[in-house]
Structure formats: C-alpha cells, structure tokens
Motif scaffolding. Structure first.
Motif, PDB file in Angstrom:
ATOM      1  N   PRO A 158     -49.898  30.096 -38.866  1.00 32.44           N
ATOM      2  CA  PRO A 158     -50.235  29.022 -39.809  1.00 32.44           C
ATOM      3  C   PRO A 158     -48.986  28.446 -40.470  1.00 32.44           C
ATOM      4  N   ASP A 159     -49.109  27.256 -40.995  1.00 30.13           N
ATOM      5  CA  ASP A 159     -47.956  26.563 -41.590  1.00 30.13           C
ATOM      6  C   ASP A 159     -47.346  27.359 -42.749  1.00 30.13           C
ATOM      7  N   ARG A 160     -48.165  28.079 -43.484  1.00 28.37           N
ATOM      8  CA  ARG A 160     -47.647  28.824 -44.632  1.00 28.37           C
ATOM      9  C   ARG A 160     -46.737  29.974 -44.219  1.00 28.37           C
ATOM     10  N   GLN A 161     -46.766  30.344 -42.916  1.00 27.77           N
ATOM     11  CA  GLN A 161     -45.941  31.449 -42.437  1.00 27.77           C
ATOM     12  C   GLN A 161     -44.841  30.977 -41.484  1.00 27.77           C
ATOM     13  N   ARG A 162     -44.607  29.681 -41.454  1.00 22.96           N
ATOM     14  CA  ARG A 162     -43.634  29.128 -40.502  1.00 22.96           C
ATOM     15  C   ARG A 162     -42.235  29.698 -40.696  1.00 22.96           C
ATOM     16  N   ASP A 163     -41.867  29.996 -41.918  1.00 21.34           N
ATOM     17  CA  ASP A 163     -40.512  30.475 -42.198  1.00 21.34           C
ATOM     18  C   ASP A 163     -40.405  31.995 -42.154  1.00 21.34           C
ATOM     19  N   ASN A 164     -41.469  32.671 -41.784  1.00 23.30           N
ATOM     20  CA  ASN A 164     -41.461  34.135 -41.706  1.00 23.30           C
ATOM     21  C   ASN A 164     -41.100  34.561 -40.293  1.00 23.30           C
ATOM     22  N   PRO A 165     -39.913  35.134 -40.061  1.00 21.86           N
ATOM     23  CA  PRO A 165     -39.510  35.504 -38.696  1.00 21.86           C
ATOM     24  C   PRO A 165     -40.371  36.598 -38.090  1.00 21.86           C
ATOM     25  N   ALA A 166     -41.134  37.323 -38.903  1.00 24.25           N
ATOM     26  CA  ALA A 166     -42.004  38.380 -38.384  1.00 24.25           C
ATOM     27  C   ALA A 166     -43.371  37.855 -37.984  1.00 24.25           C
ATOM     28  N   ALA A 167     -43.628  36.547 -38.190  1.00 22.98           N
ATOM     29  CA  ALA A 167     -44.956  35.993 -37.929  1.00 22.98           C
ATOM     30  C   ALA A 167     -44.921  34.889 -36.880  1.00 22.98           C
ATOM     31  N   GLY A 188     -55.976  30.495 -38.185  1.00 23.70           N
ATOM     32  CA  GLY A 188     -55.367  30.497 -39.507  1.00 23.70           C
ATOM     33  C   GLY A 188     -55.618  31.740 -40.326  1.00 23.70           C
ATOM     34  N   GLN A 189     -56.509  32.633 -39.868  1.00 24.95           N
ATOM     35  CA  GLN A 189     -56.825  33.846 -40.611  1.00 24.95           C
ATOM     36  C   GLN A 189     -56.197  35.063 -39.933  1.00 24.95           C
ATOM     37  N   LEU A 190     -55.670  35.989 -40.722  1.00 26.36           N
ATOM     38  CA  LEU A 190     -55.045  37.193 -40.190  1.00 26.36           C
ATOM     39  C   LEU A 190     -56.116  38.224 -39.862  1.00 26.36           C
ATOM     40  N   VAL A 191     -56.211  38.593 -38.583  1.00 21.67           N
ATOM     41  CA  VAL A 191     -57.147  39.613 -38.124  1.00 21.67           C
ATOM     42  C   VAL A 191     -56.367  40.898 -37.913  1.00 21.67           C
ATOM     43  N   PRO A 192     -56.797  42.022 -38.496  1.00 23.83           N
ATOM     44  CA  PRO A 192     -56.044  43.277 -38.336  1.00 23.83           C
ATOM     45  C   PRO A 192     -55.871  43.663 -36.875  1.00 23.83           C
ATOM     46  N   ALA A 193     -54.742  44.274 -36.577  1.00 23.35           N
ATOM     47  CA  ALA A 193     -54.452  44.689 -35.200  1.00 23.35           C
ATOM     48  C   ALA A 193     -55.467  45.702 -34.697  1.00 23.35           C
ATOM     49  N   SER A 194     -56.098  46.473 -35.597  1.00 18.85           N
ATOM     50  CA  SER A 194     -57.089  47.462 -35.175  1.00 18.85           C
ATOM     51  C   SER A 194     -58.353  46.817 -34.618  1.00 18.85           C
ATOM     52  N   ASP A 195     -58.548  45.521 -34.878  1.00 16.65           N
ATOM     53  CA  ASP A 195     -59.735  44.823 -34.384  1.00 16.65           C
ATOM     54  C   ASP A 195     -59.464  44.003 -33.134  1.00 16.65           C
ATOM     55  N   VAL A 196     -58.226  44.014 -32.667  1.00 21.91           N
ATOM     56  CA  VAL A 196     -57.852  43.176 -31.520  1.00 21.91           C
ATOM     57  C   VAL A 196     -57.082  44.015 -30.510  1.00 21.91           C
ATOM     58  N   GLN A 197     -57.394  43.806 -29.234  1.00 21.94           N
ATOM     59  CA  GLN A 197     -56.551  44.361 -28.177  1.00 21.94           C
ATOM     60  C   GLN A 197     -55.879  43.200 -27.445  1.00 21.94           C
ATOM     61  N   HIS A 198     -54.551  43.252 -27.380  1.00 18.27           N
ATOM     62  CA  HIS A 198     -53.772  42.185 -26.761  1.00 18.27           C
ATOM     63  C   HIS A 198     -53.155  42.725 -25.477  1.00 18.27           C
ATOM     64  N   ARG A 199     -53.614  42.203 -24.342  1.00 17.45           N
ATOM     65  CA  ARG A 199     -53.052  42.590 -23.042  1.00 17.45           C
ATOM     66  C   ARG A 199     -52.104  41.491 -22.585  1.00 17.45           C
ATOM     67  N   ARG A 200     -50.852  41.870 -22.295  1.00 17.21           N
ATOM     68  CA  ARG A 200     -49.844  40.913 -21.870  1.00 17.21           C
ATOM     69  C   ARG A 200     -49.405  41.208 -20.450  1.00 17.21           C
ATOM     70  N   ALA A 201     -48.889  40.194 -19.768  1.00 15.54           N
ATOM     71  CA  ALA A 201     -48.433  40.357 -18.385  1.00 15.54           C
ATOM     72  C   ALA A 201     -47.111  39.642 -18.187  1.00 15.54           C
ATOM     73  N   ASN A 202     -46.294  40.207 -17.292  1.00 14.95           N
ATOM     74  CA  ASN A 202     -45.071  39.567 -16.798  1.00 14.95           C
ATOM     75  C   ASN A 202     -43.979  39.396 -17.845  1.00 14.95           C
ATOM     76  N   VAL A 203     -43.995  40.197 -18.913  1.00 13.90           N
ATOM     77  CA  VAL A 203     -42.939  40.154 -19.930  1.00 13.90           C
ATOM     78  C   VAL A 203     -42.608  41.581 -20.360  1.00 13.90           C
ATOM     79  N   ASP A 204     -41.492  41.710 -21.087  1.00 12.62           N
ATOM     80  CA  ASP A 204     -41.112  43.011 -21.633  1.00 12.62           C
ATOM     81  C   ASP A 204     -41.966  43.340 -22.860  1.00 12.62           C
ATOM     82  N   ARG A 205     -41.910  44.594 -23.269  1.00  8.24           N
ATOM     83  CA  ARG A 205     -42.735  45.044 -24.386  1.00  8.24           C
ATOM     84  C   ARG A 205     -42.348  44.373 -25.708  1.00  8.24           C
TER      85      ARG A 205
END
Length: 445
Positions: A158-167, A188-205
């Motif tokens: 979201p725009d309010r976090q644009r300057d946050n390098p961790a976001a 625009g809403q922060l969902v806790p990581a415990s409620d989401v599983q993110h599967r990524r492909a073709n990149v480093d960890r």
C-alpha cells in the motif's frame, strides 16, 4: 594533407576503436538487460517489471498451443492421479492408533471439502503461469479449514508503506531478513503469514516473488507461433490457387473475354465486381490455345524447409522445461517413451524433484489443517509430536507390476515393509481395504 584533414582522420581512427561499455548488457532485441541481483528483484521497481513479465506469460499460456501443452504435461506428471495422504503414529512414540485415525478423518474431510486434487492441478498451473501461488487458510467452525487462492496482482504494497524497505513487493518481512515473513498485503490489508502459504518458483529463497516458467523463452514461444502461422498461411495461399493461366500475347480485354467464355458460373459480388467460376473435376484435361500457358503454383509448396527451424525453437523451449522434446511438442516420431521415462532419466529426476517440493508444501498445509482442529479441541494439542503425515505421489517411471509385487512381498515377509506401506504403494487406502475384505469374509492382517 591539411591540419583539418589530419584532425578528421585522427577522430575517425579514435571512434572506430571505441567500445561502448554498455554493449555487453544489450540483448538480442536491442534492449538493455535487466539487473538480476537480489536487491533489484526485491525493489519497488521490480514489481512493475514482474507484473509485465507475468502478463506476457499469461498471454502465452492462454493462446500459445505449445505453452499450453508444456504446462498440461507438467500437471499430468507432477500431480497425476493425485497424491495420497496418510496419518501414521510417529515412531518412538506411544500414541494410540485411534489418534492416527482421528487425524486421518480430519485430513480426509479437508481433502474432500477443498477438492484438493483439482486444487493441486491449479497450484501447478498458477506456479508455472505466474511463478507463484498464494493459498489463504481460514479456520472455520468445529475446527475445520477453508482454503482459497489469492491473486498475485492483489498482493501489493500500500502507498502508506512505500518508503518501508521491509514491505516491498506486497510482503512485509523482518528488517534485514527476507525469509522471515510477517505478513502479506492483500487489497491493502496486512494478512498474517500464519494464514497464508506462499509457493514460489524459479527464484532464490531471498527473493520475495517468483518468476513464471516461460520467462527466459518468451521470445522463442512467440517466434515458434509466428513461424508456424506464416508457414500455414503461405501454404494456404499457394494451395488455394488451383492454376494460373498465362496469356502471352492477349490484351486485358481479351483475357476477360476468354475467362467469361469458359466460366461455368457467373456471380456478382457485393462490391459490384463480376466473378467467373470454373469447376475442374477429377482427371480434367485442359486444352490450351497456343498463346495460353497453365502454371500450377501448388507444386511449389515446400513447408518442410522451415520445419527444421521450428523444431530448433521448440527444442530450446523443451530444454528449459527439462522435458523430452516429444513431451512438449506431442511429436513422438523420433522418441521412445520407455527409454525416456526410466528411473535415471533427466525427466524422471526432474519430475521427482518437483513432486517432492509439492509434497513438502502440501504437508505444511495439512499440518495447518491439523493445528486448526487441535485449537478447536477436536484433536489433542500435542498431536504434532505424536503423528506423522506421509505423502505418496504417483509413480513416474514405467513399472513391472509383477516384479514390484514380488519385491514388496519379500520385504513384507522379512518384516521390512508393513501392510499399510504396501497398500499405499498400490495407491489404495489400507483401512478401507480392510473393511472391504471384512465384508467379503476375507481376513486381513
């Protein structure tokens, strides 16, 4: 030679030896290569670049027949008939067998309610198309779990976090540790990581977002599609013209009269032009005046000259997929399936690796399902210490069923393999088979 001419000559020599340092960074399309460092791919600018790549690959997977075939084959080999999930008592524990049955019931209810086999196929399709798949888990009544997909385009900082390098890239992480994810910004809403599983492909960890499967071969796929289209169009045009009559010494008016006199049907087009049609039946013999010659352009159609180029493009794409060419092109004229799908073959090794990765990610989802049930009191809170979830993917290499049965029988007689493991290897449910045997009066172990 004047001093001015000498100066011009010196400048010409200097410029001819000059090498632009950016030349090494220019690709075959004339554009500068992108920065592929980790920081670059986690930067805010990378979000727009990734969205563009994702859109290109989505279009390819939607319209390019070769891209569709490659992904569908990957789904068939990675998921196949579906993975088998079995809850068993963890070794070196004293948990009752009934606990494993209770956990298995929770898993079976989740697998059925979420249509997991179909969802597995969609996970592979999404990861190949988008480079990632987001699964959001909801704990609902009576300890049950609901799972839904999150569109990658909805995970945006979201725009309010644009300057946050961790976001950046829509993902909030601990400062200085990309792998410690705290949450995902969904609409625009922060969902806790415990409620989401993110599967990524073709990149480093340590790269936040994944890359689509066809990222490095997008141009190859487009070239192959255009080449095949052009070959077909040329052949269609040439074959559509039955013959060409060449009137050597006749005027235009004479040609029009000649055509009209030999026409079987005369039709008027909407634009007012008159069209004369002549039908030539099988075995028709043409008698031409001395000033008329007949030429048959269809005899010059030779699309085979471009087939080699098309095969080279498709072979390059198949190399990216680590798949035999016939799996990607569906052309089995130069391939042997039995010799390709052997246990030591590169395709089998690659698919086994992908199956293992999917089993690892699936196991994480299953444990979240079990933990939701434990928090609701359906299962004991220490269930993870007592139970193990085993996942068996479908076999890849062609199997000698009789030889495998003898090996399993010998291992069972020696006390190495349990009936449960043997049944799972056959793709069956042990408890259900025992009930079926009891119905027919056959004693099981």
């Amino acid at each position: 030679m004047t001093p001015l001419q000498q100066l011009h000559e010196a400048f010409e020599l200097l410029l001819s030896d000059f090498v632009d340092p950016r030349e090494a960074l220019i690709g075959d399309d004339g554009a500068l290569w992108n920065d592929v460092t980790t920081d670059a791919w986690n930067s805010p600018v990378a979000a727009e670049r990734l969205a563009d790549i994702r859109q290109q690959c989505r279009q390819l997977q939607f319209s390019n027949e070769f891209a569709i075939n490659g992904v569908e084959n990957r789904i068939s080999y990675i998921v196949g008939s579906g993975h088998a999930y079995q809850a068993v008592v963890r070794k070196h524990t004293a948990a009752p067998d009934s606990l494993a049955s209770d956990v298995q019931r929770v898993l079976d209810e989740f697998l059925a309610a979420s249509d997991w086999h179909s969802r597995q196929q969609e996970i592979v399709r999404r990861m190949d198309r988008d480079g990632e798949a987001f699964l959001r888990l909801f704990a609902i009544e009576r300890g049950k779990t609901l799972v839904r997909f999150i569109e990658p385009d909805d995970v945006v900082t979201p725009d309010r976090q644009r300057d946050n390098p961790a976001a950046t890239m829509g993902i909030l992480v601990d400062a200085g540790d990309v792998e410690s994810v705290r949450g995902y910004y969904v609409d625009g809403q922060l969902v806790p990581a415990s409620d989401v599983q993110h599967r990524r492909a073709n990149v480093d960890r340590n790269v936040k977002r994944g890359l689509p499967l066809y990222t490095p071969v997008r141009k190859n796929l487009r070239r192959a599609e255009k080449l095949l289209r052009n070959m077909s169009v040329v052949a269609e045009i040439q074959s559509a013209i039955a013959l060409i009559r060449k009137h050597r010494t006749t005027s235009r008016t004479g040609v029009e009269q000649f055509v009209a006199s030999g026409a079987d049907v005369t039709a008027t087009k909407p634009n007012g032009r008159i069209e004369h049609l002549t039908q030539y039946g099988p075995g028709t013999i043409l008698d031409a005046p001395s000033h008329v010659e007949y030429d048959f352009p269809a005899t010059g159609v030779d699309a085979s000259a471009f087939v080699t180029i098309l095969q080279a493009e498709l072979r390059a794409i198949a190399a990216r997929l680590v798949m035999p060419e016939f799996m990607f092109t569906s052309d089995a004229s130069n391939a042997n399936y039995a010799s390709t799908m052997v246990a030591e073959g590169p395709a089998v090794r690659m698919f086994e690796r992908l199956q293992s990765t999917m089993a690892r990610d699936d196991r994480e989802v299953m444990w979240r399902v079990v933990e939701h049930a434990a928090r609701a009191g359906v299962l004991p809170t220490n269930v993870r210490e007592l139970i193990e979830i085993q996942i068996t993917p479908p076999s890849l290499a062609p199997r000698d069923a009789l030889r495998d049965a003898r090996v399993m029988d010998l291992a069972h007689q020696r006390g190495i393999v349990s009936p449960q493991t043997w049944t799972r290897r056959l793709g069956l449910d042990y408890d259900q088979e025992q009930k079926n045997l009891a119905v027919h009066g056959v004693g099981g172990e």
